[in-house]
Write a protein that holds these residues in place. Structure first.
Motif, PDB file in Angstrom:
ATOM      1  N   ASP A 183      12.047   4.428  24.026  1.00  0.00           N
ATOM      2  CA  ASP A 183      12.368   5.826  24.331  1.00  0.00           C
ATOM      3  C   ASP A 183      11.927   6.772  23.227  1.00  0.00           C
ATOM      4  O   ASP A 183      11.495   7.898  23.490  1.00  0.00           O
ATOM      5  N   VAL A 184      12.051   6.315  21.971  1.00  0.00           N
ATOM      6  CA  VAL A 184      11.801   7.189  20.823  1.00  0.00           C
ATOM      7  C   VAL A 184      11.065   6.405  19.747  1.00  0.00           C
ATOM      8  O   VAL A 184      11.389   5.244  19.479  1.00  0.00           O
ATOM      9  N   TYR A 185      10.066   7.045  19.143  1.00  0.00           N
ATOM     10  CA  TYR A 185       9.445   6.535  17.918  1.00  0.00           C
ATOM     11  C   TYR A 185       9.826   7.460  16.773  1.00  0.00           C
ATOM     12  O   TYR A 185       9.742   8.690  16.895  1.00  0.00           O
ATOM     13  N   ARG A 186      10.243   6.868  15.655  1.00  0.00           N
ATOM     14  CA  ARG A 186      10.427   7.628  14.421  1.00  0.00           C
ATOM     15  C   ARG A 186       9.493   7.023  13.379  1.00  0.00           C
ATOM     16  O   ARG A 186       9.598   5.839  13.063  1.00  0.00           O
ATOM     17  N   LEU A 187       8.602   7.830  12.875  1.00  0.00           N
ATOM     18  CA  LEU A 187       7.564   7.354  11.973  1.00  0.00           C
ATOM     19  C   LEU A 187       7.563   8.165  10.687  1.00  0.00           C
ATOM     20  O   LEU A 187       7.894   9.357  10.698  1.00  0.00           O
ATOM     21  N   ILE A 188       7.182   7.517   9.598  1.00  0.00           N
ATOM     22  CA  ILE A 188       6.781   8.246   8.396  1.00  0.00           C
ATOM     23  C   ILE A 188       5.340   7.841   8.139  1.00  0.00           C
ATOM     24  O   ILE A 188       5.039   6.665   7.926  1.00  0.00           O
ATOM     25  N   GLN A 189       4.457   8.834   8.213  1.00  0.00           N
ATOM     26  CA  GLN A 189       3.029   8.571   8.053  1.00  0.00           C
ATOM     27  C   GLN A 189       2.575   9.037   6.678  1.00  0.00           C
ATOM     28  O   GLN A 189       2.829  10.170   6.274  1.00  0.00           O
ATOM     29  N   PHE A 190       1.892   8.128   5.987  1.00  0.00           N
ATOM     30  CA  PHE A 190       1.446   8.396   4.629  1.00  0.00           C
ATOM     31  C   PHE A 190      -0.065   8.678   4.613  1.00  0.00           C
ATOM     32  O   PHE A 190      -0.820   8.061   5.379  1.00  0.00           O
ATOM     33  N   PRO A 191      -0.510   9.589   3.751  1.00  0.00           N
ATOM     34  CA  PRO A 191      -1.929   9.967   3.709  1.00  0.00           C
ATOM     35  C   PRO A 191      -2.779   8.918   3.008  1.00  0.00           C
ATOM     36  O   PRO A 191      -3.376   9.154   1.951  1.00  0.00           O
ATOM     37  N   VAL A 192      -2.822   7.729   3.606  1.00  0.00           N
ATOM     38  CA  VAL A 192      -3.550   6.591   3.060  1.00  0.00           C
ATOM     39  C   VAL A 192      -4.341   5.948   4.192  1.00  0.00           C
ATOM     40  O   VAL A 192      -3.786   5.726   5.276  1.00  0.00           O
ATOM     41  N   VAL A 193      -5.609   5.666   3.981  1.00  0.00           N
ATOM     42  CA  VAL A 193      -6.406   4.889   4.926  1.00  0.00           C
ATOM     43  C   VAL A 193      -6.501   3.464   4.398  1.00  0.00           C
ATOM     44  O   VAL A 193      -7.116   3.225   3.357  1.00  0.00           O
ATOM     45  N   VAL A 194      -5.851   2.533   5.090  1.00  0.00           N
ATOM     46  CA  VAL A 194      -5.837   1.138   4.653  1.00  0.00           C
ATOM     47  C   VAL A 194      -7.112   0.424   5.088  1.00  0.00           C
ATOM     48  O   VAL A 194      -7.661  -0.387   4.357  1.00  0.00           O
ATOM     49  N   GLY A 195      -7.578   0.739   6.282  1.00  0.00           N
ATOM     50  CA  GLY A 195      -8.858   0.208   6.725  1.00  0.00           C
ATOM     51  C   GLY A 195      -8.791  -1.078   7.509  1.00  0.00           C
ATOM     52  O   GLY A 195      -9.720  -1.418   8.244  1.00  0.00           O
ATOM     53  N   THR A 196      -7.709  -1.817   7.370  1.00  0.00           N
ATOM     54  CA  THR A 196      -7.539  -3.079   8.094  1.00  0.00           C
ATOM     55  C   THR A 196      -6.055  -3.386   8.164  1.00  0.00           C
ATOM     56  O   THR A 196      -5.274  -2.865   7.374  1.00  0.00           O
ATOM     57  N   GLY A 197      -5.671  -4.225   9.120  1.00  0.00           N
ATOM     58  CA  GLY A 197      -4.266  -4.598   9.240  1.00  0.00           C
ATOM     59  C   GLY A 197      -3.733  -4.385  10.639  1.00  0.00           C
ATOM     60  O   GLY A 197      -4.442  -3.906  11.535  1.00  0.00           O
ATOM     61  N   LYS A 198      -2.482  -4.726  10.835  1.00  0.00           N
ATOM     62  CA  LYS A 198      -1.835  -4.593  12.140  1.00  0.00           C
ATOM     63  C   LYS A 198      -1.485  -3.130  12.385  1.00  0.00           C
ATOM     64  O   LYS A 198      -0.727  -2.528  11.623  1.00  0.00           O
ATOM     65  N   ARG A 210       7.188  15.999   3.913  1.00  0.00           N
ATOM     66  CA  ARG A 210       8.097  15.773   2.817  1.00  0.00           C
ATOM     67  C   ARG A 210       7.579  16.464   1.553  1.00  0.00           C
ATOM     68  O   ARG A 210       6.417  16.314   1.188  1.00  0.00           O
ATOM     69  N   GLU A 211       8.441  17.221   0.895  1.00  0.00           N
ATOM     70  CA  GLU A 211       8.056  17.889  -0.341  1.00  0.00           C
ATOM     71  C   GLU A 211       7.918  16.881  -1.469  1.00  0.00           C
ATOM     72  O   GLU A 211       8.600  15.861  -1.505  1.00  0.00           O
ATOM     73  N   GLY A 212       7.042  17.193  -2.396  1.00  0.00           N
ATOM     74  CA  GLY A 212       6.828  16.310  -3.535  1.00  0.00           C
ATOM     75  C   GLY A 212       6.014  15.099  -3.138  1.00  0.00           C
ATOM     76  O   GLY A 212       5.635  14.899  -1.989  1.00  0.00           O
ATOM     77  N   GLY A 213       5.738  14.255  -4.112  1.00  0.00           N
ATOM     78  CA  GLY A 213       5.023  13.014  -3.838  1.00  0.00           C
ATOM     79  C   GLY A 213       3.711  13.245  -3.125  1.00  0.00           C
ATOM     80  O   GLY A 213       2.990  14.207  -3.391  1.00  0.00           O
ATOM     81  N   TRP A 229       0.816  -1.224   0.000  1.00  0.00           N
ATOM     82  CA  TRP A 229       0.000   0.000   0.000  1.00  0.00           C
ATOM     83  C   TRP A 229       0.847   1.270   0.000  1.00  0.00           C
ATOM     84  O   TRP A 229       0.417   2.315  -0.495  1.00  0.00           O
ATOM     85  N   LEU A 230       2.070   1.186   0.505  1.00  0.00           N
ATOM     86  CA  LEU A 230       2.931   2.369   0.582  1.00  0.00           C
ATOM     87  C   LEU A 230       3.591   2.712  -0.749  1.00  0.00           C
ATOM     88  O   LEU A 230       3.832   3.884  -1.045  1.00  0.00           O
ATOM     89  N   VAL A 231       3.874   1.697  -1.560  1.00  0.00           N
ATOM     90  CA  VAL A 231       4.751   1.862  -2.726  1.00  0.00           C
ATOM     91  C   VAL A 231       4.301   2.982  -3.669  1.00  0.00           C
ATOM     92  O   VAL A 231       5.141   3.784  -4.121  1.00  0.00           O
ATOM     93  N   PRO A 232       3.015   3.129  -4.000  1.00  0.00           N
ATOM     94  CA  PRO A 232       2.639   4.215  -4.909  1.00  0.00           C
ATOM     95  C   PRO A 232       2.897   5.608  -4.352  1.00  0.00           C
ATOM     96  O   PRO A 232       2.877   6.597  -5.102  1.00  0.00           O
ATOM     97  N   HIS A 233       3.169   5.709  -3.047  1.00  0.00           N
ATOM     98  CA  HIS A 233       3.365   7.009  -2.400  1.00  0.00           C
ATOM     99  C   HIS A 233       4.796   7.213  -1.924  1.00  0.00           C
ATOM    100  O   HIS A 233       5.082   8.169  -1.213  1.00  0.00           O
ATOM    101  N   ALA A 234       5.714   6.320  -2.323  1.00  0.00           N
ATOM    102  CA  ALA A 234       7.053   6.301  -1.748  1.00  0.00           C
ATOM    103  C   ALA A 234       8.096   7.018  -2.590  1.00  0.00           C
ATOM    104  O   ALA A 234       9.255   7.098  -2.187  1.00  0.00           O
ATOM    105  N   GLY A 235       7.737   7.543  -3.754  1.00  0.00           N
ATOM    106  CA  GLY A 235       8.708   8.199  -4.615  1.00  0.00           C
ATOM    107  C   GLY A 235       9.000   9.630  -4.205  1.00  0.00           C
ATOM    108  O   GLY A 235       8.519  10.135  -3.193  1.00  0.00           O
TER     109      GLY A 235
END
Length: 218
Positions: free
Chosen positions: A149-164, A184-187, A34-40
């Motif tokens: 101690d720390v979370y580093r996340l990249i959050q994508f504007p996608v609603v998957v709806g199900t999953g872990k 992140r700029e672009g994409g 689900w991430l791949v189309p938004h990863a460029g």
């Protein structure tokens, strides 16, 4: 060492199967990749910086095997992620993986029912960060033990709806301070976040009331 967790999440918190269709089909998950189309367009550029903070890598078995299959094929030259995963110190949590089956560079298998305590001892060793990547079930164990101690996340504007999801129902309440944030700029305009834990076990509550015709937080 500090313990840091790194993962990609959807808008609804799903971290399962960002890499490809068959990465993790457990529980009938159908949206792998689900991430791949938004990863460029530089959306994943923060990842190199993540690995530059690591002195050791900690993985759950499923993530370990998935990463080994992919990253063992990648040339380590000029690729810090490949260099880290192929050559740096790694720990994998598994009660079924033999030392022989875990052979991938410098890898140690952590076994037993006291994983949280074993990780606590690893954190007492000198170094910068012991980094967890992916590893959904392991992350939940470490979170609930108060070890992250720390979370580093990249959050994508996608609603998957199900999953872990990164934080399923029942996770121990915690509070964080966002110490770094970047759209992140672009994409698709993914958001890169760094969150440092400030409180564990409670989140506090309050109220909003009206006093003299004005909203007041108490």
């Amino acid at each position: 060492m500090e313990l840091s967790v790194h993962t990609f999440v959807s808008l609804d918190g799903v971290m399962q199967g960002p890499g490809g269709p068959d990465e993790d089909r457990s529980n009938g998950f159908e949206y792998g990749g689900w991430l791949v189309p938004h990863a460029g367009e530089g959306q994943l550029d923060p990842v190199d910086g993540w690995f530059r903070e690591a002195d050791a890598i900690l993985l759950g078995r499923s993530t370990f095997e998935m990463m080994r299959t992919f990253w063992s094929q990648v040339d380590v030259e000029d690729n810090i992620v490949a260099a880290a995963l192929n050559t740096w110190k790694k720990y994998v949590v598994s009660n079924t993986l033999s030392d022989e089956d875990a052979a991938w560079g410098d890898t140690t298998v952590l076994r037993g029912d006291d994983i949280a305590e074993q990780v606590r001892r690893l954190k007492e060793q000198p170094g910068r960060e012991l980094q967890v990547h992916g590893s959904w079930q392991l992350v939940r164990t470490l979170h609930d033990a108060g070890l992250v101690d720390v979370y580093r996340l990249i959050q994508f504007p996608v609603v998957v709806g199900t999953g872990k999801r990164l934080f399923e129902d029942g996770a121990v309440p915690s509070t964080y301070k966002i110490t770094a944030a970047e759209v992140r700029e672009g994409g698709s305009g993914a958001v890169s976040l760094t969150l440092r834990r400030e409180g564990f076990g409670s989140i506090g509550t309050g109220d909003i009331v009206v006093e003299d015709g004005k909203e007041v937080l108490i």
